[in-house]
Design an enzyme around this catalytic site. Sequence first.
Site, PDB file in Angstrom:
ATOM      1  N   LYS A   1       0.644  -0.908  -0.134  1.00 62.36           N
ATOM      2  CA  LYS A   1       0.184   0.418  -0.205  1.00 62.36           C
ATOM      3  C   LYS A   1       0.825   1.148  -0.156  1.00 62.36           C
ATOM      4  CE  LYS A   1      -0.394   0.015   5.015  1.00 62.36           C
ATOM      5  NZ  LYS A   1      -0.311   1.450   5.178  1.00 62.36           N
ATOM      6  N   ASP A   2       2.103   0.909   0.042  1.00 59.25           N
ATOM      7  CA  ASP A   2       3.323   2.221   0.346  1.00 59.25           C
ATOM      8  C   ASP A   2       3.709   2.637  -0.729  1.00 59.25           C
ATOM      9  OD1 ASP A   2       2.703   2.826   3.194  1.00 59.25           O
ATOM     10  OD2 ASP A   2       4.417   1.476   3.505  1.00 59.25           O
TER      11      ASP A   2
ATOM     12  N   ARG B   1      -7.785   8.700   3.015  1.00 57.75           N
ATOM     13  CA  ARG B   1      -8.193   7.358   2.385  1.00 57.75           C
ATOM     14  C   ARG B   1     -10.418   7.482   3.367  1.00 57.75           C
ATOM     15  NH1 ARG B   1      -8.926   2.204   3.441  1.00 57.75           N
ATOM     16  NH2 ARG B   1      -6.938   2.032   4.437  1.00 57.75           N
ATOM     17  N   ARG B   2      -9.512   6.921   4.371  1.00 60.27           N
ATOM     18  CA  ARG B   2      -9.818   6.217   6.167  1.00 60.27           C
ATOM     19  C   ARG B   2     -10.696   7.476   6.278  1.00 60.27           C
ATOM     20  NH1 ARG B   2      -4.378   3.747   7.799  1.00 60.27           N
ATOM     21  NH2 ARG B   2      -4.449   1.387   7.172  1.00 60.27           N
TER      22      ARG B   2
ATOM     23  N   CYS C   1      -0.688  10.318  -4.554  1.00 59.18           N
ATOM     24  CA  CYS C   1      -0.899  10.692  -3.212  1.00 59.18           C
ATOM     25  C   CYS C   1      -1.426  10.163  -2.518  1.00 59.18           C
ATOM     26  CB  CYS C   1      -0.670  12.463  -3.326  1.00 59.18           C
ATOM     27  SG  CYS C   1      -0.263  13.551  -4.534  1.00 59.18           S
TER      28      CYS C   1
ATOM     29  N   ARG D   1       0.606  11.018  14.068  1.00 58.65           N
ATOM     30  CA  ARG D   1       1.051  10.050  12.490  1.00 58.65           C
ATOM     31  C   ARG D   1       1.972   9.890  13.728  1.00 58.65           C
ATOM     32  NH1 ARG D   1       3.783  12.220   8.659  1.00 58.65           N
ATOM     33  NH2 ARG D   1       5.007   9.965   8.570  1.00 58.65           N
TER      34      ARG D   1
ATOM     35  N   ARG E   1       0.535   5.840  18.113  1.00 64.71           N
ATOM     36  CA  ARG E   1      -0.682   5.605  18.074  1.00 64.71           C
ATOM     37  C   ARG E   1      -1.146   5.642  19.378  1.00 64.71           C
ATOM     38  NH1 ARG E   1      -1.475   5.994  11.058  1.00 64.71           N
ATOM     39  NH2 ARG E   1       0.869   6.701  10.667  1.00 64.71           N
TER      40      ARG E   1
END
Length: 307
Positions: A82-83, A130-131, A241, A148, A154
């Site tokens: 996903k990166d 997106r989330r 992006c 972040r 987190r």
Amino acid sequence: MKKTIKIGTRGSKLALWQANHVKDRIEDQFPETEVEIMTIKTTGDMIVDRPLSMVGGKGLFVKEIEKALLESTIDMAVHSMKDMPGELPPGLVIGAVPARENPFDVLISNNNLSLADLPKGARIGTSSLRRASQIKHARPDIETASIRGNLDTRLKKLAAGEFDATLLAAAGLIRLGMKTVITQYFDETIMIPAVGQGALCIESRQEDLDIAPVLAFLNHGETHTVVSGERAFLRRLDGSCHIPVACFGRLEDHRVILTGLVASEDGRTILKETVAGTPEDPQKAGIALAETLLSKGADKILENLNS
């Protein structure tokens, strides 16, 4: 076959788990081969005070590692799929895609409350547009704020009461043996995952035939097929992006089924479609899915996000 294979990776706890997982698999299958892990700090690791969408997006987690690969300092790189940006630098390829872990997103809340049970105005921490857009669509009353840092950071912010809940990928928590902290799993009816989420990307040099047997061993055909379709969708939308674009694929009855989404940042507009294609050409299905969403107004959403 090379006697020594050097793997490049980020230095986070999850990235090192992934690299060591690949290392162990290679050494078990090819006991005559020694595998070394080289930790490379990326720009994305150094910028922790701003959302990635403000500073360049996905490529920030792979550029320095790809430079080492092109310079032959390492022989392969292990990334979270996903990166990966939609386009790779000339000379580099996705050499293998191992079997996928759970591809979906999860909610972690302080009081173990599900999304439906969170109080009105609850504050959810997420660094992903997106989330954020999809959670706002499901619960417009909820406030989202950027968070972040690595997984431990987190979770500490959550425990300290800075947020009521946070959203993370299930795969990372499962791989690190932390699935007990998960409050709720989301399937694609609530939140479509990022392209390639839950899968690893083994990136290599296109002309490096010495590691071809290793790449063939590591590759999982079904995962590679559906991820190829998802990434074709991403490329067609120019998703370089961190924008509210999502796609999830699966194989069903000898067909590739892809569900894709483009959303406005505030979650008010959600465009979502599903297409089917052949396993022999998953990219065609991914492009068709992107074209369908563009024809329904996704181009205008993306223009507004990029302006």
